[in-house]
Design an enzyme around this catalytic site. Structure first.
Site, PDB file in Angstrom:
ATOM      1  N   ASP A   1      -6.964  -9.656  -5.192  1.00 37.32           N
ATOM      2  CA  ASP A   1      -6.370 -10.124  -3.946  1.00 37.32           C
ATOM      3  C   ASP A   1      -6.839 -11.546  -3.684  1.00 37.32           C
ATOM      4  O   ASP A   1      -8.049 -11.807  -3.669  1.00 37.32           O
ATOM      5  CB  ASP A   1      -6.800  -9.236  -2.771  1.00 37.32           C
ATOM      6  CG  ASP A   1      -6.092  -7.888  -2.802  1.00 37.32           C
ATOM      7  OD1 ASP A   1      -5.228  -7.700  -3.683  1.00 37.32           O
ATOM      8  OD2 ASP A   1      -6.406  -7.037  -1.950  1.00 37.32           O
TER       9      ASP A   1
ATOM     10  N   ASP B   1       6.652  -0.457  -2.365  1.00 33.37           N
ATOM     11  CA  ASP B   1       5.621   0.187  -1.542  1.00 33.37           C
ATOM     12  C   ASP B   1       6.272   1.395  -0.870  1.00 33.37           C
ATOM     13  O   ASP B   1       7.205   1.230  -0.086  1.00 33.37           O
ATOM     14  CB  ASP B   1       5.106  -0.776  -0.465  1.00 33.37           C
ATOM     15  CG  ASP B   1       4.284  -1.919  -1.069  1.00 33.37           C
ATOM     16  OD1 ASP B   1       3.968  -1.843  -2.273  1.00 33.37           O
ATOM     17  OD2 ASP B   1       3.972  -2.877  -0.347  1.00 33.37           O
TER      18      ASP B   1
END
Lengths: 251, 208
Positions: A11, A130
């Site tokens: 990330d 997602d």
């Protein structure tokens, strides 16, 4: 024989790694380039950057990160997060990304997937799905899992394949961050419905979860973030474990 | 020495450029260009290629004189050329991606879709696969048999003359993944993305 891939994900926020490998000998623990290099030297089959930069004025930081990483890492590099347009994709590829993963934009405007796969080739277009279980079906969420769309995830996966996506990165929002393992039903359902590779994501807490993602979820590749951070497991350990379970990996 | 990477708008070639720069360091000059004179005067040529067979052939043809220059440099003057992915596929006479398209015709054969055995094999063929070296190729110097290389493709080159095949890989069937014919080299896999072992192949080509 084609090997199952292990993909560590980093990330990145404002050009810095948010959660990363916590090794004492790191010169700069927040530098994505150095972390990517450690992963690729350690046997990672690909590297994934997820840009979670919130503010627009810092968006350009990811381009510099990608450019520097691609000069040091010679395994495929996928970059996702905030990719909205053909222009964004073009810029990331020009900086040295090998694949770009598209999430919200693919839902809002599937034309982006059709156009970009025609322009740049399916090989570099990954659609990130997602999904969250809602009663008896999986629904697509966008904006990092905040917005419900009411779209059926399985049907959307099929649609993305038809639109030209080369791979699907499937994340279970129910499992993401829980370390309770992938949503195996979701992975295997999508993997059986489409004929393009599925990368399983969201929820890995131990090495058995990686095994399950491949054996039970039929994923071609497994993506994980936290188990590789803080030195809990190395990519090499993960590969050796998969190998011991009879899963073909590149060692 | 000059090595020219042909930049003909064939998609994303930054990884190819980065890998050649990494291997060449300061010893070899790497040019990235579509300038015909630079290609002509170059010692070695790299022909990358991403996207479809048709889009790459169209892109080559859209640059005036480029195909003639390549023919002259590679076929007449016999300068070494390295084709990567669709760059290799274009060696063929004909390709069937999108629609039937004529290739460069340097190595007789065709490019057709990998037989996925009714969905048993996923396409594209993406990831690391072992190469089976079937012929001693100059670009495989110090490369061990069964080394892993990174692949991304749905189409395969099927040459008529099997003697040009230097390596195959197993995916649904034995897919041709490397060829060598005189001064022409090509890999279906991406050496630029195949870690240190891939860079070694690039090094071998530069040192030819």
């Amino acid at each position: 024989m084609l090997k199952n891939r292990i993909i560590p994900c980093l990330d990145v926020k404002n050009g810095r790694v948010v959660k990363g490998i916590n090794f004492v000998d790191l010169k700069d623990a927040g530098d994505p380039v150095e972390q990517a290099k450690i992963y690729s030297d350690g046997g990672a089959d690909e590297i994934c950057f997820l840009d979670i930069t919130a503010s627009n004025e810092n968006r350009d930081t990811i381009y510099d990160v990608v450019e520097r990483t691609s000069k040091n890492c010679f395994v495929p590099l996928t970059v996702g997060g905030g990719v909205r347009s053909i222009e964004d994709i073009n810029k990331l590829l020009n900086c040295g990304a090998d694949k770009v993963s598209i999430n919200t934009a693919a839902v809002k405007n599937p034309e982006v997937v059709i156009e970009s796969s025609k322009k740049f080739g399916s090989q570099c277009i990954v659609v990130a799905i997602d999904a969250k279980k809602n009663s008896n079906q999986w629904e697509i969420f966008t904006h990092g899992g905040r917005n419900n769309t009411g779209i059926n995830a399985i049907e959307f996966a099929k649609k993305m394949e038809d639109s030209g996506a080369g791979e699907l990165l499937v994340t279970s929002m129910d499992r993401d961050g829980t370390q309770a393992g992938y949503d195996i039903d979701l992975m295997s359902e999508i993997s059986c419905k489409v004929n393009i590779p599925v990368i399983a994501s969201g929820g890995v807490g131990n090495l058995d979860h990686l095994v399950d993602g491949i054996k039970l979820g039929n994923a071609s590749a497994v993506l994980a973030a936290s188990i590789f951070h803080y030195g809990k497991h190395s990519v090499q350990e993960a590969k050796e474990y998969l190998d011991s379970k009879g899963i073909p990996v590149r060692i | 020495m000059n090595v020219t990477i042909v930049d003909y708008n064939s998609g994303n070639i930054s990884s190819v450029i980065n890998s050649f720069l990494e291997v060449a360091k300061d010893k070899v000059n790497i040019e990235v260009t579509s300038d015909l004179n630079k290609i002509k005067s170059s010692d070695k040529i790299v022909l990358p290629g991403q996207g479809s067979f048709k889009s790459c052939v169209d892109a080559l043809n859209s640059i005036d004189g480029l195909v003639d220059t390549l023919n002259d440099t590679v076929i007449s003057k016999k300068k070494p050329l390295f084709g990567i992915c669709v760059g290799l596929q274009m060696f063929a006479d004909i390709g069937y991606e999108e629609k039937e398209t004529k290739g460069l015709g340097w190595i007789s054969g065709k490019v057709s879709k990998i037989d996925n055995q009714n969905g048993k094999y996923k396409l594209p063929h993406i990831g690391w696969n072992e190469i089976n070296i079937v012929k001693d190729s100059k670009i495989f110097r110090e490369i061990e048999n069964n080394s892993h290389m990174y692949f991304v493709h749905s189409y395969e080159f099927i040459p008529e003359d099997k003697n040009v095949i230097s390596a195959t890989t197993d995916y649904s069937s034995n897919i041709v993944c490397s060829v060598e014919k005189e001064n022409i080299f090509g890999t279906q896999f991406h050496p630029e993305k195949s870690d240190k072992i891939g860079l070694k192949i690039i090094d071998n080509f530069i040192k030819l």
